[in-house]
Design a protein around this motif. Structure first.
Motif, PDB file in Angstrom:
ATOM      1  N   LEU A  70       4.881  -2.460   3.067  1.00  0.00           N
ATOM      2  CA  LEU A  70       5.501  -2.381   1.747  1.00  0.00           C
ATOM      3  C   LEU A  70       6.320  -3.629   1.444  1.00  0.00           C
ATOM      4  O   LEU A  70       6.521  -4.001   0.281  1.00  0.00           O
ATOM      5  CB  LEU A  70       6.394  -1.139   1.653  1.00  0.00           C
ATOM      6  CG  LEU A  70       7.633  -1.053   2.559  1.00  0.00           C
ATOM      7  CD1 LEU A  70       8.876  -1.602   1.887  1.00  0.00           C
ATOM      8  CD2 LEU A  70       7.898   0.380   2.983  1.00  0.00           C
ATOM      9  N   ASN A  71       6.811  -4.317   2.498  1.00  0.00           N
ATOM     10  CA  ASN A  71       7.589  -5.538   2.295  1.00  0.00           C
ATOM     11  C   ASN A  71       6.770  -6.657   1.672  1.00  0.00           C
ATOM     12  O   ASN A  71       7.331  -7.622   1.152  1.00  0.00           O
ATOM     13  CB  ASN A  71       8.185  -6.010   3.625  1.00  0.00           C
ATOM     14  CG  ASN A  71       9.236  -5.060   4.162  1.00  0.00           C
ATOM     15  OD1 ASN A  71      10.310  -4.925   3.581  1.00  0.00           O
ATOM     16  ND2 ASN A  71       8.923  -4.374   5.258  1.00  0.00           N
ATOM     17  N   ASP A  72       5.443  -6.530   1.726  1.00  0.00           N
ATOM     18  CA  ASP A  72       4.575  -7.578   1.194  1.00  0.00           C
ATOM     19  C   ASP A  72       4.054  -7.280  -0.208  1.00  0.00           C
ATOM     20  O   ASP A  72       3.185  -8.001  -0.717  1.00  0.00           O
ATOM     21  CB  ASP A  72       3.392  -7.813   2.147  1.00  0.00           C
ATOM     22  CG  ASP A  72       3.799  -8.635   3.351  1.00  0.00           C
ATOM     23  OD1 ASP A  72       4.784  -9.390   3.251  1.00  0.00           O
ATOM     24  OD2 ASP A  72       3.130  -8.515   4.398  1.00  0.00           O
ATOM     25  N   LEU A  73       4.593  -6.268  -0.856  1.00  0.00           N
ATOM     26  CA  LEU A  73       4.159  -5.961  -2.220  1.00  0.00           C
ATOM     27  C   LEU A  73       4.328  -7.143  -3.184  1.00  0.00           C
ATOM     28  O   LEU A  73       3.473  -7.348  -4.056  1.00  0.00           O
ATOM     29  CB  LEU A  73       4.882  -4.728  -2.743  1.00  0.00           C
ATOM     30  CG  LEU A  73       4.323  -3.382  -2.231  1.00  0.00           C
ATOM     31  CD1 LEU A  73       5.254  -2.239  -2.616  1.00  0.00           C
ATOM     32  CD2 LEU A  73       2.920  -3.132  -2.779  1.00  0.00           C
ATOM     33  N   PRO A  74       5.392  -7.961  -3.072  1.00  0.00           N
ATOM     34  CA  PRO A  74       5.494  -9.100  -3.994  1.00  0.00           C
ATOM     35  C   PRO A  74       4.303 -10.055  -3.898  1.00  0.00           C
ATOM     36  O   PRO A  74       3.781 -10.501  -4.929  1.00  0.00           O
ATOM     37  CB  PRO A  74       6.798  -9.790  -3.561  1.00  0.00           C
ATOM     38  CG  PRO A  74       7.629  -8.684  -3.004  1.00  0.00           C
ATOM     39  CD  PRO A  74       6.639  -7.798  -2.276  1.00  0.00           C
ATOM     40  N   PRO A  96      -2.119   0.589   6.468  1.00  0.00           N
ATOM     41  CA  PRO A  96      -0.833   0.446   5.782  1.00  0.00           C
ATOM     42  C   PRO A  96       0.177   1.526   6.124  1.00  0.00           C
ATOM     43  O   PRO A  96      -0.171   2.633   6.533  1.00  0.00           O
ATOM     44  CB  PRO A  96      -1.227   0.548   4.308  1.00  0.00           C
ATOM     45  CG  PRO A  96      -2.446   1.422   4.309  1.00  0.00           C
ATOM     46  CD  PRO A  96      -3.189   1.049   5.564  1.00  0.00           C
ATOM     47  N   ASP A  97       1.450   1.181   5.913  1.00  0.00           N
ATOM     48  CA  ASP A  97       2.500   2.193   5.979  1.00  0.00           C
ATOM     49  C   ASP A  97       2.335   3.129   4.780  1.00  0.00           C
ATOM     50  O   ASP A  97       1.544   2.869   3.862  1.00  0.00           O
ATOM     51  CB  ASP A  97       3.888   1.540   6.013  1.00  0.00           C
ATOM     52  CG  ASP A  97       4.197   0.673   4.790  1.00  0.00           C
ATOM     53  OD1 ASP A  97       3.892   1.093   3.654  1.00  0.00           O
ATOM     54  OD2 ASP A  97       4.742  -0.428   4.976  1.00  0.00           O
ATOM     55  N   ALA A  98       3.070   4.234   4.784  1.00  0.00           N
ATOM     56  CA  ALA A  98       2.867   5.274   3.773  1.00  0.00           C
ATOM     57  C   ALA A  98       3.114   4.763   2.355  1.00  0.00           C
ATOM     58  O   ALA A  98       2.384   5.099   1.420  1.00  0.00           O
ATOM     59  CB  ALA A  98       3.774   6.462   4.070  1.00  0.00           C
ATOM     60  N   THR A  99       4.143   3.933   2.193  1.00  0.00           N
ATOM     61  CA  THR A  99       4.466   3.423   0.852  1.00  0.00           C
ATOM     62  C   THR A  99       3.371   2.513   0.334  1.00  0.00           C
ATOM     63  O   THR A  99       2.939   2.632  -0.823  1.00  0.00           O
ATOM     64  CB  THR A  99       5.810   2.676   0.874  1.00  0.00           C
ATOM     65  OG1 THR A  99       6.834   3.562   1.315  1.00  0.00           O
ATOM     66  CG2 THR A  99       6.154   2.139  -0.508  1.00  0.00           C
ATOM     67  N   LEU A 100       2.899   1.603   1.174  1.00  0.00           N
ATOM     68  CA  LEU A 100       1.835   0.704   0.739  1.00  0.00           C
ATOM     69  C   LEU A 100       0.543   1.470   0.501  1.00  0.00           C
ATOM     70  O   LEU A 100      -0.194   1.181  -0.456  1.00  0.00           O
ATOM     71  CB  LEU A 100       1.612  -0.406   1.765  1.00  0.00           C
ATOM     72  CG  LEU A 100       0.504  -1.404   1.413  1.00  0.00           C
ATOM     73  CD1 LEU A 100       0.722  -2.034   0.044  1.00  0.00           C
ATOM     74  CD2 LEU A 100       0.385  -2.479   2.496  1.00  0.00           C
ATOM     75  N   ARG A 101       0.245   2.451   1.337  1.00  0.00           N
ATOM     76  CA  ARG A 101      -0.979   3.244   1.133  1.00  0.00           C
ATOM     77  C   ARG A 101      -0.951   3.938  -0.231  1.00  0.00           C
ATOM     78  O   ARG A 101      -1.930   3.912  -0.975  1.00  0.00           O
ATOM     79  CB  ARG A 101      -1.148   4.275   2.245  1.00  0.00           C
ATOM     80  CG  ARG A 101      -2.409   5.147   2.080  1.00  0.00           C
ATOM     81  CD  ARG A 101      -2.558   6.111   3.228  1.00  0.00           C
ATOM     82  NE  ARG A 101      -2.841   5.414   4.473  1.00  0.00           N
ATOM     83  CZ  ARG A 101      -4.054   5.039   4.861  1.00  0.00           C
ATOM     84  NH1 ARG A 101      -5.110   5.266   4.069  1.00  0.00           N
ATOM     85  NH2 ARG A 101      -4.229   4.430   6.013  1.00  0.00           N
ATOM     86  N   ALA A 102       0.188   4.548  -0.557  1.00  0.00           N
ATOM     87  CA  ALA A 102       0.304   5.236  -1.845  1.00  0.00           C
ATOM     88  C   ALA A 102       0.145   4.259  -3.007  1.00  0.00           C
ATOM     89  O   ALA A 102      -0.525   4.553  -4.008  1.00  0.00           O
ATOM     90  CB  ALA A 102       1.647   5.950  -1.934  1.00  0.00           C
ATOM     91  N   HIS A 103       0.748   3.088  -2.876  1.00  0.00           N
ATOM     92  CA  HIS A 103       0.652   2.070  -3.921  1.00  0.00           C
ATOM     93  C   HIS A 103      -0.793   1.584  -4.059  1.00  0.00           C
ATOM     94  O   HIS A 103      -1.296   1.426  -5.184  1.00  0.00           O
ATOM     95  CB  HIS A 103       1.564   0.893  -3.579  1.00  0.00           C
ATOM     96  CG  HIS A 103       1.703  -0.115  -4.676  1.00  0.00           C
ATOM     97  ND1 HIS A 103       2.715  -0.060  -5.617  1.00  0.00           N
ATOM     98  CD2 HIS A 103       0.962  -1.214  -4.989  1.00  0.00           C
ATOM     99  CE1 HIS A 103       2.582  -1.073  -6.459  1.00  0.00           C
ATOM    100  NE2 HIS A 103       1.533  -1.794  -6.103  1.00  0.00           N
ATOM    101  N   ALA A 104      -1.457   1.351  -2.919  1.00  0.00           N
ATOM    102  CA  ALA A 104      -2.842   0.884  -2.948  1.00  0.00           C
ATOM    103  C   ALA A 104      -3.757   1.916  -3.604  1.00  0.00           C
ATOM    104  O   ALA A 104      -4.624   1.572  -4.429  1.00  0.00           O
ATOM    105  CB  ALA A 104      -3.312   0.572  -1.529  1.00  0.00           C
ATOM    106  N   GLU A 105      -3.591   3.180  -3.236  1.00  0.00           N
ATOM    107  CA  GLU A 105      -4.436   4.229  -3.811  1.00  0.00           C
ATOM    108  C   GLU A 105      -4.199   4.367  -5.301  1.00  0.00           C
ATOM    109  O   GLU A 105      -5.133   4.557  -6.085  1.00  0.00           O
ATOM    110  CB  GLU A 105      -4.179   5.543  -3.075  1.00  0.00           C
ATOM    111  CG  GLU A 105      -4.701   5.530  -1.639  1.00  0.00           C
ATOM    112  CD  GLU A 105      -4.306   6.757  -0.843  1.00  0.00           C
ATOM    113  OE1 GLU A 105      -3.459   7.543  -1.341  1.00  0.00           O
ATOM    114  OE2 GLU A 105      -4.820   6.936   0.286  1.00  0.00           O
TER     115      GLU A 105
END
Length: 234
Positions: free
Chosen positions: A198-202, A215-224
């Motif tokens: 999630l730290n790499d979202l920028p 991915p971690d849970a936050t990044l997975r949710a964002h990706a989906e």
């Protein structure tokens, strides 16, 4: 795509950009965390003082709450207490015992596919360049953007030089790196960034092809939510 076809017709080579996070993306583990653990196991760092702190910083990183200044003070100060020659000797053992077992075939194959396509390949990592430069070389990646430890006459001072390559800092450092080579985002038809965090979202949000890797849970949710590919290199 039309631009690519015309460039090929005109004999102009199309160059694309492939960016890779390192820890828990190309590596099946975290080199920053493992370097501290290695120093603890070697007796260089006191286990009672450092192990709990190392674990706490790692959990903060995964949760997206890491104070990068506090972490870098923790991570870089030990470099200043030992001669560079000795640190390099320790790092060779660290590569053999800790890093190479984390370098899987799927990660190597992913990098190789982009290299065979002629893409500019860059590892972009928050971990400092002392730890990561030999790892980038082991993957055969010539370009590394990492947090830079400050040096004085070849020895580490314990401070950080410039902007840490973390969160928005990755974007800043990458864009400075591109500018120094006469490039910008518009220089590439296709851009990829592979990351687990999630730290790499920028930075993921800047490329044309963001890819979530284990991915971690936050990044997975964002990706989906945004239709980004989710892959595994394990």
């Amino acid at each position: 795509m039309v631009r690519q076809v015309w460039l090929l017709v005109l004999g102009v080579r199309v160059v694309n950009l492939a960016l890779f996070d390192l820890d828990n993306t190309l590596l099946n583990g975290d080199s920053d965390f493992e370097w501290s653990q290695f120093l603890i196991e070697q007796g260089v760092l006191d286990r009672e003082l450092f192990e709990a702190k190392n674990l706490a910083f790692y959990e903060q990183y995964k949760a997206g709450t890491l104070n990068i200044g506090e972490f870098l003070d923790f991570q870089l100060k030990p470099l200043s207490r030992h001669a560079r020659k000795l640190l390099d000797e320790w790092h060779e053992e660290f590569m053999r015992r800790k890093v190479r077992p984390m370098m899987g075939e799927k990660a190597r194959d992913l990098v190789a596919r982009h290299q065979l396509a002629g893409d500019v390949c860059v590892i972009v990592t928050a971990t400092n360049s002392f730890v990561t430069a030999p790892i980038a070389r082991a993957f055969g990646v010539a370009h590394l953007i990492a947090t830079e430890p400050e040096e004085n006459d070849g020895e580490f001072t314990g401070n950080v030089a410039g902007v840490p390559s973390f969160r928005e800092g990755k974007v800043v450092r990458l864009e400075n790196w591109l500018s120094g080579r006469g490039w910008n985002w518009g220089s590439f038809d296709e851009t990829w960034f592979y990351s687990d965090s999630l730290n790499d979202l920028p930075l993921l949000s800047k490329v044309r092809h963001p890819v979530a890797v284990d991915p971690d849970a936050t990044l997975r949710a964002h990706a989906e939510k945004h239709g980004w590919p989710v892959i595994s290199l394990r």
